[in-house]
Design a protein around this motif. Sequence first.
Motif, PDB file in Angstrom:
ATOM      1  N   ARG A  33      30.510  51.317 -10.184  1.00 44.08           N
ATOM      2  CA  ARG A  33      31.901  51.754 -10.240  1.00 44.08           C
ATOM      3  C   ARG A  33      32.309  52.403  -8.927  1.00 44.08           C
ATOM      4  O   ARG A  33      33.395  52.158  -8.414  1.00 44.08           O
ATOM      5  CB  ARG A  33      32.099  52.719 -11.414  1.00 44.08           C
ATOM      6  CG  ARG A  33      32.107  52.048 -12.785  1.00 44.08           C
ATOM      7  CD  ARG A  33      32.667  52.985 -13.840  1.00 44.08           C
ATOM      8  NE  ARG A  33      31.847  54.185 -13.980  1.00 44.08           N
ATOM      9  CZ  ARG A  33      30.836  54.289 -14.825  1.00 44.08           C
ATOM     10  NH1 ARG A  33      30.509  53.271 -15.591  1.00 44.08           N
ATOM     11  NH2 ARG A  33      30.139  55.409 -14.903  1.00 44.08           N
ATOM     12  N   ASP A  34      31.439  53.245  -8.363  1.00 45.08           N
ATOM     13  CA  ASP A  34      31.756  53.902  -7.107  1.00 45.08           C
ATOM     14  C   ASP A  34      31.928  52.887  -5.990  1.00 45.08           C
ATOM     15  O   ASP A  34      32.822  53.027  -5.149  1.00 45.08           O
ATOM     16  CB  ASP A  34      30.651  54.900  -6.741  1.00 45.08           C
ATOM     17  CG  ASP A  34      30.690  56.143  -7.615  1.00 45.08           C
ATOM     18  OD1 ASP A  34      31.648  56.293  -8.375  1.00 45.08           O
ATOM     19  OD2 ASP A  34      29.746  56.951  -7.530  1.00 45.08           O
ATOM     20  N   GLU A  35      31.091  51.871  -5.944  1.00 49.16           N
ATOM     21  CA  GLU A  35      31.196  50.868  -4.892  1.00 49.16           C
ATOM     22  C   GLU A  35      32.490  50.076  -5.037  1.00 49.16           C
ATOM     23  O   GLU A  35      33.166  49.770  -4.047  1.00 49.16           O
ATOM     24  CB  GLU A  35      29.993  49.927  -4.933  1.00 49.16           C
ATOM     25  CG  GLU A  35      30.031  48.793  -3.917  1.00 49.16           C
ATOM     26  CD  GLU A  35      30.065  49.264  -2.478  1.00 49.16           C
ATOM     27  OE1 GLU A  35      30.342  48.421  -1.597  1.00 49.16           O
ATOM     28  OE2 GLU A  35      29.822  50.457  -2.222  1.00 49.16           O
ATOM     29  N   ALA A  36      32.850  49.745  -6.260  1.00 45.41           N
ATOM     30  CA  ALA A  36      34.104  49.026  -6.480  1.00 45.41           C
ATOM     31  C   ALA A  36      35.294  49.859  -6.022  1.00 45.41           C
ATOM     32  O   ALA A  36      36.222  49.343  -5.390  1.00 45.41           O
ATOM     33  CB  ALA A  36      34.250  48.661  -7.959  1.00 45.41           C
ATOM     34  N   ALA A  37      35.285  51.143  -6.328  1.00 41.82           N
ATOM     35  CA  ALA A  37      36.375  52.018  -5.901  1.00 41.82           C
ATOM     36  C   ALA A  37      36.394  52.157  -4.384  1.00 41.82           C
ATOM     37  O   ALA A  37      37.465  52.150  -3.758  1.00 41.82           O
ATOM     38  CB  ALA A  37      36.229  53.387  -6.566  1.00 41.82           C
ATOM     39  N   ARG A  38      35.226  52.280  -3.772  1.00 41.67           N
ATOM     40  CA  ARG A  38      35.152  52.415  -2.316  1.00 41.67           C
ATOM     41  C   ARG A  38      35.739  51.182  -1.632  1.00 41.67           C
ATOM     42  O   ARG A  38      36.552  51.295  -0.704  1.00 41.67           O
ATOM     43  CB  ARG A  38      33.703  52.610  -1.881  1.00 41.67           C
ATOM     44  CG  ARG A  38      33.517  52.935  -0.407  1.00 41.67           C
ATOM     45  CD  ARG A  38      32.053  52.904  -0.011  1.00 41.67           C
ATOM     46  NE  ARG A  38      31.560  51.531   0.008  1.00 41.67           N
ATOM     47  CZ  ARG A  38      31.690  50.718   1.055  1.00 41.67           C
ATOM     48  NH1 ARG A  38      32.294  51.125   2.155  1.00 41.67           N
ATOM     49  NH2 ARG A  38      31.220  49.481   0.998  1.00 41.67           N
ATOM     50  N   VAL A  39      35.350  50.002  -2.099  1.00 41.48           N
ATOM     51  CA  VAL A  39      35.861  48.766  -1.514  1.00 41.48           C
ATOM     52  C   VAL A  39      37.365  48.659  -1.732  1.00 41.48           C
ATOM     53  O   VAL A  39      38.114  48.239  -0.831  1.00 41.48           O
ATOM     54  CB  VAL A  39      35.125  47.555  -2.115  1.00 41.48           C
ATOM     55  CG1 VAL A  39      35.801  46.249  -1.701  1.00 41.48           C
ATOM     56  CG2 VAL A  39      33.665  47.551  -1.672  1.00 41.48           C
ATOM     57  N   ALA A  40      37.839  49.053  -2.908  1.00 43.97           N
ATOM     58  CA  ALA A  40      39.273  48.998  -3.190  1.00 43.97           C
ATOM     59  C   ALA A  40      40.047  49.904  -2.232  1.00 43.97           C
ATOM     60  O   ALA A  40      41.130  49.530  -1.754  1.00 43.97           O
ATOM     61  CB  ALA A  40      39.542  49.409  -4.634  1.00 43.97           C
ATOM     62  N   VAL A  41      39.502  51.070  -1.940  1.00 42.50           N
ATOM     63  CA  VAL A  41      40.166  51.991  -1.015  1.00 42.50           C
ATOM     64  C   VAL A  41      40.214  51.398   0.389  1.00 42.50           C
ATOM     65  O   VAL A  41      41.252  51.436   1.064  1.00 42.50           O
ATOM     66  CB  VAL A  41      39.446  53.353  -1.002  1.00 42.50           C
ATOM     67  CG1 VAL A  41      39.939  54.219   0.157  1.00 42.50           C
ATOM     68  CG2 VAL A  41      39.657  54.079  -2.325  1.00 42.50           C
ATOM     69  N   LEU A  42      39.111  50.827   0.848  1.00 44.38           N
ATOM     70  CA  LEU A  42      39.074  50.249   2.194  1.00 44.38           C
ATOM     71  C   LEU A  42      40.087  49.118   2.336  1.00 44.38           C
ATOM     72  O   LEU A  42      40.825  49.044   3.332  1.00 44.38           O
ATOM     73  CB  LEU A  42      37.673  49.736   2.517  1.00 44.38           C
ATOM     74  CG  LEU A  42      36.547  50.777   2.592  1.00 44.38           C
ATOM     75  CD1 LEU A  42      35.244  50.110   3.017  1.00 44.38           C
ATOM     76  CD2 LEU A  42      36.903  51.907   3.548  1.00 44.38           C
ATOM     77  N   HIS A  43      40.137  48.245   1.354  1.00 42.89           N
ATOM     78  CA  HIS A  43      41.074  47.124   1.431  1.00 42.89           C
ATOM     79  C   HIS A  43      42.521  47.585   1.286  1.00 42.89           C
ATOM     80  O   HIS A  43      43.423  47.018   1.920  1.00 42.89           O
ATOM     81  CB  HIS A  43      40.725  46.080   0.382  1.00 42.89           C
ATOM     82  CG  HIS A  43      39.540  45.245   0.756  1.00 42.89           C
ATOM     83  ND1 HIS A  43      39.637  44.160   1.600  1.00 42.89           N
ATOM     84  CD2 HIS A  43      38.226  45.354   0.427  1.00 42.89           C
ATOM     85  CE1 HIS A  43      38.440  43.624   1.762  1.00 42.89           C
ATOM     86  NE2 HIS A  43      37.569  44.327   1.061  1.00 42.89           N
TER      87      HIS A  43
END
Length: 216
Positions: A33-43
Motif C-alpha cells: 500500500r505504501d509503495e502504491a501511494a508513493r508512486v501515485a504521489v510521484l506521478h
Amino acid sequence: MRLDASTPLPTGTLSRMPVVNSESRRARSGNRRDEAARVAVLHAADDLLVEHGFGALTIEAIARRAGVAKQTIYRWWPSKVEILLDTLIEDSDKHVPVPTGEVTADGVRDYLRGFARFLTGDPAGKVLLTLIAQAQHDPGTAGSFHERYLGPRRDQERDLLARALDAGVIAPRLGLDEVVDALVGPIVYRALVGAAVPDALVDALVDDLLRPRPES
C-alpha cells in the motif's frame, strides 16, 4: 499511478495463523500500500507540473490528484522539490540510464541523443529543466539538486568517458570534466530556451570533442 486496493483476509484467518506469519503478512501488505501511494504521489507531481507549472504545484494539489492525505506526503517528503527529485531520479534511471557496459564512441553519442530526447520530449525532462531554473534563485533547491541528482549523474557520465578513453575509442582534447560540460551544456541550453536538439547537433559535438583527429 493507480492505488492498488489490498484484499482483506477472511474473518478468523489471523487467529488461525502463527503470530510470526500474521505479522509478516501485515508488513508485506502495508509495504504494498505504501509503495502504491508513493508512486501515485510521484506521478501526480509529475503530471501537475506539466499541466500547471512549478508555481501552481502545491502539496494539496498533489494529495488530491494522488488520492492520499497531505499528512502522508509530509511524512515522506519535506517539500515539493524533494518529490520532484524522486520523480526525476527514478525516471532518469529508467528512460535515460548512463551506459555501464562496454563503451564505444557511438555508444556515447547514442546516450547523448537519448538525453536530448528525454529533455525535450519526456515529461520528466520538464522536471529536470524546472529544477535547473529553481536552483538559480533557491539555495535549498540548488543544494538538494546537486547532491541528489546532478552530482551522481555527472560522476556516471565522467566515468562513461573515462572508460571510453581507457578503451581508446575516444580522444578528447579537453579534460574529462570539461568534456562533460561541453557535451551536455549545449543540449541543456537549447532545451531550456525551447529549441529543438537535432541528432546532427549531438553528432557534431561528439565528433568535435571526442573523435580522434586525423594525423596531418
